[in-house]
Motif scaffolding. Sequence first.
Motif, PDB file in Angstrom:
ATOM      1  N   LEU A 123     -10.607  30.533  58.458  1.00 24.75           N
ATOM      2  CA  LEU A 123     -10.478  29.692  57.274  1.00 24.75           C
ATOM      3  C   LEU A 123      -9.384  28.641  57.467  1.00 24.75           C
ATOM      4  N   SER A 124      -8.432  28.923  58.379  1.00 24.42           N
ATOM      5  CA  SER A 124      -7.383  27.934  58.625  1.00 24.42           C
ATOM      6  C   SER A 124      -7.978  26.626  59.138  1.00 24.42           C
ATOM      7  N   LEU A 125      -9.162  26.708  59.762  1.00 27.06           N
ATOM      8  CA  LEU A 125      -9.764  25.502  60.336  1.00 27.06           C
ATOM      9  C   LEU A 125     -10.358  24.595  59.263  1.00 27.06           C
TER      10      LEU A 125
ATOM     11  N   SER B 294     -13.647  25.705  70.202  1.00 29.64           N
ATOM     12  CA  SER B 294     -13.739  24.304  69.804  1.00 29.64           C
ATOM     13  C   SER B 294     -12.450  23.857  69.104  1.00 29.64           C
ATOM     14  N   ALA B 295     -11.688  24.832  68.569  1.00 33.03           N
ATOM     15  CA  ALA B 295     -10.462  24.497  67.846  1.00 33.03           C
ATOM     16  C   ALA B 295      -9.395  23.903  68.757  1.00 33.03           C
ATOM     17  N   ILE B 296      -9.431  24.203  70.071  1.00 37.23           N
ATOM     18  CA  ILE B 296      -8.436  23.592  70.961  1.00 37.23           C
ATOM     19  C   ILE B 296      -9.047  22.423  71.711  1.00 37.23           C
TER      20      ILE B 296
ATOM     21  N   THR C 225     -20.321  23.604  69.033  1.00 31.29           N
ATOM     22  CA  THR C 225     -19.715  23.569  67.695  1.00 31.29           C
ATOM     23  C   THR C 225     -18.884  22.307  67.513  1.00 31.29           C
ATOM     24  N   ARG C 226     -18.111  21.969  68.555  1.00 29.42           N
ATOM     25  CA  ARG C 226     -17.286  20.764  68.524  1.00 29.42           C
ATOM     26  C   ARG C 226     -18.161  19.517  68.399  1.00 29.42           C
TER      27      ARG C 226
END
Lengths: 222, 222
Positions: A165-167, B165-167, B173-174
């Motif tokens: 959820l932080s994303l 994908s967050a990094i 997903t990215r």
Amino acid sequence: MLEAFNFRVILEYMPLYMQCFLATLWLSALSLVGAIVVGIIACSMRLSQSRVLSRIAGIYIESIRSTPLLVQLYFFYFGLPSMGIMLPEWVTGVFALTLNSGAYYAEIIRAGIQAIAYGQIEAGIASGLNYFQRMRYIILPQALGMTIRPMLGQAIVLVKDSSLLSLISIMELTRAGQLLTSDRFMPAEGFLTTAAFYLLIYYLLKTFSSWSEKRLIFREAQ
Amino acid sequence: MWSFYFHELVNSLPFFLKGLWMTVAVAGLGLIAATIIGFILGIMRAGRNKILRFLIGGWVDVIRGTPFLVQVFIIFFILPGVGIELEAFPAAVIALSNMGASFICEIVASGILAVPKGQREAATSSGLSGFQQMRYIIMPQAMRSILPPLVGQYVLIIKDSSVVSAIGVVDVTRVGWLTVQRIPEGLMVFGLVGILYFAICYPLINLSNYMERRMSVENTRL
């Protein structure tokens, strides 16, 4: 590395961490309750006589289990506004978490119910118990005993999943680590503290899980 | 408007396939490494060395108790502070294989422990060495209970690969996240991303279920 570890910053950010810790707890608790309700509904649809209901529940469960939570989260986060539905981020987050874990709970409950030998139900019918009595005294006590561990396991997964959820910029534990990284550039302090809080929840749930196994499991009559 | 966006989406399909390739690369490398490390550690965890068992158990708990997103951040942001500079791609593969290995280690260990003790004793009295016992007696039997959850774990690794994908790893997903900035139709964009994951994961889940049925003890024919 340890001498470079800045405990003062962690102390300074402690109020934020406590606030985020509580946020993680209640976001997870809300999703957990929702997920169990969704799971029970989806499971009874899956096991129902109606082909259509069973098929719908099947599609729901399979599509949730075959796609990543992050994609589901983005699907609702970006998708609902494009349909004109504006919700606060946390509602979207809890909604996605609930739907995600609900599918897993449906499978867990189904496994528990199906593990009960059909002879038990027949014996209940033969003893003249009605449907609710059979559920209450025969099926549920056994199913609960068999599913309590996987259910708590899924609760642990749910708490960890809430980090995603932080994303979508909801304030919770992982977000606190990100803030410490972006404000002070102290990723080590930030994320290790975050990890410690998650470990705390993990150990509590794990201890509860092994306790419940000893206390709550209804063993077969000896 | 909708059909315009649809055309746009069809035009950016090559971009999505590129992202899918990246997902396959990250998840593929991750699960190969996770399998190798997981098997080695799992055999040690089921072994006789108490210190090793304790250490591996502690590591498994830490990995299981923290969210994968936090692990990714720790590896990506903190290791450079200790002098290990990592690009996003190797950081993602390391995080995935580390996480996967801890789960596979538990699967392998419980599979080995499920083999009846008499088998090992019989092997010892037949004069087989420790390696021979593992190779010819224990593992072939343990594989029956290891394989179904192992394939299930592969599905989890593929799904969790979306988190990297967050990094900034440009996986599918990215790509969806980048595309939705240009084509503001979240349901369509992430529906497509979901279908791509579904195409990989759904057959694997079915394979795991099939193996579970095939290899369960009741269906064994001697």
